[in-house]
Motif scaffolding. Structure first.
Motif, PDB file in Angstrom:
ATOM      1  N   VAL A  29      88.493  47.420  44.869  1.00  0.00           N
ATOM      2  CA  VAL A  29      88.887  46.200  45.573  1.00  0.00           C
ATOM      3  C   VAL A  29      90.295  46.462  46.077  1.00  0.00           C
ATOM      4  O   VAL A  29      91.230  46.581  45.301  1.00  0.00           O
ATOM      5  N   TRP A  30      90.430  46.574  47.396  1.00  0.00           N
ATOM      6  CA  TRP A  30      91.686  47.013  47.982  1.00  0.00           C
ATOM      7  C   TRP A  30      92.156  45.994  49.017  1.00  0.00           C
ATOM      8  O   TRP A  30      91.365  45.492  49.810  1.00  0.00           O
ATOM      9  N   ASP A  31      93.455  45.721  49.021  1.00  0.00           N
ATOM     10  CA  ASP A  31      94.074  44.777  49.940  1.00  0.00           C
ATOM     11  C   ASP A  31      93.380  43.416  49.859  1.00  0.00           C
ATOM     12  O   ASP A  31      92.952  42.841  50.840  1.00  0.00           O
ATOM     13  N   PHE A  32      93.296  42.926  48.639  1.00  0.00           N
ATOM     14  CA  PHE A  32      92.626  41.667  48.311  1.00  0.00           C
ATOM     15  C   PHE A  32      93.696  40.686  47.875  1.00  0.00           C
ATOM     16  O   PHE A  32      94.498  40.989  46.982  1.00  0.00           O
ATOM     17  N   PRO A  33      93.801  39.493  48.458  1.00  0.00           N
ATOM     18  CA  PRO A  33      94.870  38.566  48.106  1.00  0.00           C
ATOM     19  C   PRO A  33      94.864  38.221  46.613  1.00  0.00           C
ATOM     20  O   PRO A  33      93.811  37.971  46.040  1.00  0.00           O
ATOM     21  N   ARG A  34      96.031  38.203  45.989  1.00  0.00           N
ATOM     22  CA  ARG A  34      96.128  37.920  44.544  1.00  0.00           C
ATOM     23  C   ARG A  34      95.663  36.525  44.179  1.00  0.00           C
ATOM     24  O   ARG A  34      95.241  36.289  43.072  1.00  0.00           O
ATOM     25  N   ASP A  35      95.731  35.592  45.101  1.00  0.00           N
ATOM     26  CA  ASP A  35      95.324  34.227  44.760  1.00  0.00           C
ATOM     27  C   ASP A  35      93.813  34.019  44.907  1.00  0.00           C
ATOM     28  O   ASP A  35      93.303  32.948  44.679  1.00  0.00           O
ATOM     29  N   GLN A  36      93.104  35.047  45.301  1.00  0.00           N
ATOM     30  CA  GLN A  36      91.647  34.978  45.410  1.00  0.00           C
ATOM     31  C   GLN A  36      91.042  35.754  44.248  1.00  0.00           C
ATOM     32  O   GLN A  36      91.387  36.896  44.016  1.00  0.00           O
TER      33      GLN A  36
END
Length: 74
Positions: free
Chosen positions: A64-71
């Protein structure tokens, strides 16, 4: 799944590969993938399936790459 994909479902699959599931592949100005579910998958790296050089460059079966931390992933 990449290029600003969202809410992908990857469920109940059998993978015989070096990289089975990738949500996002590179830094894509904010996020390359958002949301989604990865569950109940089977990943098998069959002995002798890939060359030594291919195995050496394999980075992970699920990434899982470049995935927003709040998601979150479910």
């Amino acid at each position: 799944m990449w290029n600003h994909s969202t809410n992908t479902l990857t469920e109940r699959n059998t993978f015989i590969v070096d990289r089975a599931i990738a949500y996002g592949l590179y830094d894509n100005s904010g996020s390359d993938h958002q949301g989604g579910v990865i569950r109940n998958n089977f990943i098998y790296l069959q002995p002798g399936l890939m060359s030594a050089s291919r195995k050496a460059s394999s980075d992970g079966q699920i990434i899982v790459w470049d995935f927003p931390r709040d998601q979150g992933l479910s």
